[in-house]
Motif scaffolding. Structure first.
Motif, PDB file in Angstrom:
ATOM      1  N   GLU A  87      50.568  48.751  45.019  1.00  0.00           N
ATOM      2  CA  GLU A  87      49.196  48.455  44.825  1.00  0.00           C
ATOM      3  C   GLU A  87      48.919  47.515  43.663  1.00  0.00           C
ATOM      4  O   GLU A  87      47.982  46.566  44.027  1.00  0.00           O
ATOM      5  CB  GLU A  87      48.711  49.738  44.173  1.00  0.00           C
ATOM      6  CG  GLU A  87      46.864  49.797  44.103  1.00  0.00           C
ATOM      7  CD  GLU A  87      46.303  49.871  45.676  1.00  0.00           C
ATOM      8  OE1 GLU A  87      45.130  49.700  45.818  1.00  0.00           O
ATOM      9  OE2 GLU A  87      47.202  50.189  46.637  1.00  0.00           O
ATOM     10  N   GLN A  90      49.383  44.083  45.206  1.00  0.00           N
ATOM     11  CA  GLN A  90      48.590  43.612  46.013  1.00  0.00           C
ATOM     12  C   GLN A  90      47.209  43.160  45.566  1.00  0.00           C
ATOM     13  O   GLN A  90      46.677  42.093  45.822  1.00  0.00           O
ATOM     14  CB  GLN A  90      48.213  44.634  46.943  1.00  0.00           C
ATOM     15  CG  GLN A  90      49.286  44.958  48.172  1.00  0.00           C
ATOM     16  CD  GLN A  90      48.605  46.240  48.989  1.00  0.00           C
ATOM     17  OE1 GLN A  90      47.571  45.849  49.898  1.00  0.00           O
ATOM     18  NE2 GLN A  90      49.199  47.162  49.040  1.00  0.00           N
ATOM     19  N   SER A  93      48.329  39.772  43.780  1.00  0.00           N
ATOM     20  CA  SER A  93      48.174  38.707  44.839  1.00  0.00           C
ATOM     21  C   SER A  93      46.592  38.335  45.146  1.00  0.00           C
ATOM     22  O   SER A  93      46.237  37.383  45.414  1.00  0.00           O
ATOM     23  CB  SER A  93      48.597  39.112  46.184  1.00  0.00           C
ATOM     24  OG  SER A  93      48.553  38.328  47.057  1.00  0.00           O
ATOM     25  N   ARG A  94      45.810  39.263  45.179  1.00  0.00           N
ATOM     26  CA  ARG A  94      44.143  39.278  45.368  1.00  0.00           C
ATOM     27  C   ARG A  94      43.840  38.354  44.233  1.00  0.00           C
ATOM     28  O   ARG A  94      42.956  37.398  44.515  1.00  0.00           O
ATOM     29  CB  ARG A  94      43.393  40.453  45.583  1.00  0.00           C
ATOM     30  CG  ARG A  94      42.149  40.407  45.613  1.00  0.00           C
ATOM     31  CD  ARG A  94      41.621  41.871  45.927  1.00  0.00           C
ATOM     32  NE  ARG A  94      39.845  41.797  46.387  1.00  0.00           N
ATOM     33  CZ  ARG A  94      39.003  41.439  45.483  1.00  0.00           C
ATOM     34  NH1 ARG A  94      39.356  41.120  44.256  1.00  0.00           N
ATOM     35  NH2 ARG A  94      37.758  41.258  45.835  1.00  0.00           N
ATOM     36  N   LEU A 143      41.085  44.786  49.395  1.00  0.00           N
ATOM     37  CA  LEU A 143      42.128  45.382  49.556  1.00  0.00           C
ATOM     38  C   LEU A 143      42.118  46.441  50.885  1.00  0.00           C
ATOM     39  O   LEU A 143      41.208  47.073  50.882  1.00  0.00           O
ATOM     40  CB  LEU A 143      42.916  46.193  48.418  1.00  0.00           C
ATOM     41  CG  LEU A 143      43.203  45.165  47.152  1.00  0.00           C
ATOM     42  CD1 LEU A 143      43.964  45.971  46.023  1.00  0.00           C
ATOM     43  CD2 LEU A 143      44.045  44.224  47.761  1.00  0.00           C
TER      44      LEU A 143
END
Length: 218
Positions: A87, A90, A93-94, A143
């Motif tokens: 999590e 992610q 990366s966002r 996400l």
């Protein structure tokens, strides 16, 4: 070789002590809301930095110590909490996909501080840094949603990470107790004289607010 927690804390205090001689009292209007990172911090209590120490001085140390705790928790998470780690990756990366990231890459003395000053009633801002950052964030897709079971598992791992952070935080506070003397000596050398000078200047201003006579030469 990985540095011990004692070494990391000592180096963080050393870095803060090197910065402290450059500190100067803020002359702008103070903020209304207390800093969530520093207000009531057990780290600052362990270091001997009480409420009588200016927030800018406190923040520079608390941020450096928080970085140590965050790094330890990140290592623990990567080794033991796969769902939380996924999590976080992610989310990282966002974040990298955002076109404007004003809160990243700041010096420890400014990290975590509000991006904008408090608004003045009747004088709205044309734009704010935080508003520009929010606009950039809105352009990045959210996400993917988690299933109820995945949410429950993630909450459990978050709880384990919090427990580990609390454990590391207690260890760090114990280590900081050994640095109290040199921290307090630096406060006495670099901070207290500046505060005393400000109080003396305020006293002179209150005693003679309309005195046209120039200040005598020192």
């Amino acid at each position: 070789m990985e540095r011990s927690l004692e070494t990391q804390v000592s180096q963080a205090v050393d870095a803060w002590l090197r910065w402290l001689p450059r500190w100067e009292p803020a002359t702008h209007r103070g903020r209304v809301a207390p800093c969530r990172r520093c207000f009531g911090s057990p780290v600052l209590s362990a270091a001997g930095l009480g409420a009588d120490v200016p927030h800018g001085v406190q923040h520079g140390l608390s941020t450096r110590i928080k970085t140590i705790i965050d790094h330890a928790v990140a290592e623990y998470t990567a080794l033991n909490l796969p769902m939380l780690q996924a999590e976080l990756e992610q989310q990282a990366s966002r974040n990298r996909a955002r076109s404007y990231r004003p809160a990243e890459g700041l010096d420890p003395e400014y990290e975590g501080m509000p991006l904008d000053p408090d608004p003045v009633p009747g004088s709205p801002f044309l734009f704010t840094i935080s508003g520009l950052a929010e606009a950039a964030d809105a352009d990045v897709p959210d996400l993917p949603p988690l299933s109820p079971d995945a949410k429950a598992a993630l909450r459990q791992e978050v709880g384990l990470a919090d427990d580990y952070a609390n454990m590391i935080g207690r260890e760090v506070c114990t280590i900081l107790l050994h640095h109290r003397l040199r921290i307090q000596a630096a406060i006495g050398q670099y901070v207290e004289p500046q505060i005393e000078a400000m109080l003396q200047e305020l006293t002179r201003s209150l005693d003679a607010p309309f005195d046209p006579r120039p200040e005598p030469d020192p």
